[in-house]
Design an enzyme around this catalytic site. Sequence first.
Site, PDB file in Angstrom:
ATOM      1  N   SER A 147     -20.584 -82.626 -50.842  1.00  7.35           N
ATOM      2  CA  SER A 147     -20.993 -83.524 -49.771  1.00  7.35           C
ATOM      3  C   SER A 147     -20.061 -84.744 -49.707  1.00  7.35           C
ATOM      4  O   SER A 147     -18.859 -84.580 -49.534  1.00  7.35           O
ATOM      5  CB  SER A 147     -22.455 -83.917 -49.943  1.00  7.35           C
ATOM      6  OG  SER A 147     -22.967 -84.494 -48.768  1.00  7.35           O
ATOM      7  N   GLU A 240     -24.971 -75.545 -41.341  1.00 11.29           N
ATOM      8  CA  GLU A 240     -25.054 -76.978 -41.630  1.00 11.29           C
ATOM      9  C   GLU A 240     -24.292 -77.829 -40.619  1.00 11.29           C
ATOM     10  O   GLU A 240     -23.308 -77.393 -40.009  1.00 11.29           O
ATOM     11  CB  GLU A 240     -24.561 -77.276 -43.045  1.00 11.29           C
ATOM     12  CG  GLU A 240     -23.082 -77.047 -43.309  1.00 11.29           C
ATOM     13  CD  GLU A 240     -22.664 -77.613 -44.662  1.00 11.29           C
ATOM     14  OE1 GLU A 240     -22.736 -78.848 -44.805  1.00 11.29           O
ATOM     15  OE2 GLU A 240     -22.293 -76.834 -45.552  1.00 11.29           O
ATOM     16  N   HIS A 270     -26.526 -76.952 -46.238  1.00 10.13           N
ATOM     17  CA  HIS A 270     -25.668 -77.938 -46.884  1.00 10.13           C
ATOM     18  C   HIS A 270     -25.761 -77.827 -48.413  1.00 10.13           C
ATOM     19  O   HIS A 270     -26.841 -77.749 -48.975  1.00 10.13           O
ATOM     20  CB  HIS A 270     -26.092 -79.339 -46.428  1.00 10.13           C
ATOM     21  CG  HIS A 270     -25.226 -80.450 -46.903  1.00 10.13           C
ATOM     22  ND1 HIS A 270     -23.891 -80.538 -46.591  1.00 10.13           N
ATOM     23  CD2 HIS A 270     -25.500 -81.540 -47.680  1.00 10.13           C
ATOM     24  CE1 HIS A 270     -23.388 -81.627 -47.123  1.00 10.13           C
ATOM     25  NE2 HIS A 270     -24.338 -82.243 -47.813  1.00 10.13           N
TER      26      HIS A 270
END
Length: 297
Positions: A147, A240, A270
């Site tokens: 991320s 995502e 994600h």
Amino acid sequence: MPSLRAVTLRNQIRFLKPLTSKMDIKTARAGQDAFGALGASANARKLIFSTVTFGIFKARYITRRENANNKVILYLHGGAYTAGDIKYASGFGSILCARTGADVLCPAYRLAPEHPFPAALRDAVASYEYLLAEGNQPENISLVGESAGGGLIFSVAMELRATGLPLPHKLVAISPWADLTFSGKSYEDNRTVDPSLSEDLLRQYAVMYGGDDLSNPLISPIFGDLCGLPPALIFAGGDELLLSDARNLAKRIAACGGRCELIVEDGMWHVYPLFNCPESDAALNKINDFLEMSNGR
């Protein structure tokens, strides 16, 4: 098609989305740290945990009790630059250590809004410099991030190149947040199918971290010069919001003549490799092979 385990997890994540999308930062930080602590506990008997203090932040150093190798991973956690303490960083860090056999350094870099850009970048670079100072050769150090951390590893690599420090061996990015300007097509295409992410929240966090300079290449590496960086492996879930970030990073690296493999797992969400499902297991095996971790299994 996603596995039955993945479908079950996806439904659970989607069920919680109305709650998680309304959490304040304090609650989000507590929840994320609890998730990390759970991940670390799963492999605790196999590992040795120690703490490295950098003064302004701390890091967890994780080693295997048996069958370790001479490789090191600098793991940069996610959390939209606003969440993720040392407990969270230790979660996936411990999984990486257990699966690869490499030592793993997990910095709990400073967080926004208390510490906006460039605090996270400076802390990550300091962590890499620490590994070099400890005698680790750059060809034995790889960067892994998920991320926000997945975007940050590219910012770190560009900063290392600019300052003349030796580059790491390889880069692995899991669902990288690499475009804080939200220019990618997937923010529209996957708006209704993403089971976990809220664009409204991400936009708030982007400003907390980067202010009004979100196209800065060290904040959004998608706009940076990615030429000459180490080989990269990038994962993304097909459903995502950040899918375009991963795809555009891969395209930019390829346009520079760099080596990059992009894996998009259909129907996944994600940072899916952090969850306990067959797709995650396959991703971890791929990471192990990509990083050439001979003693990892």
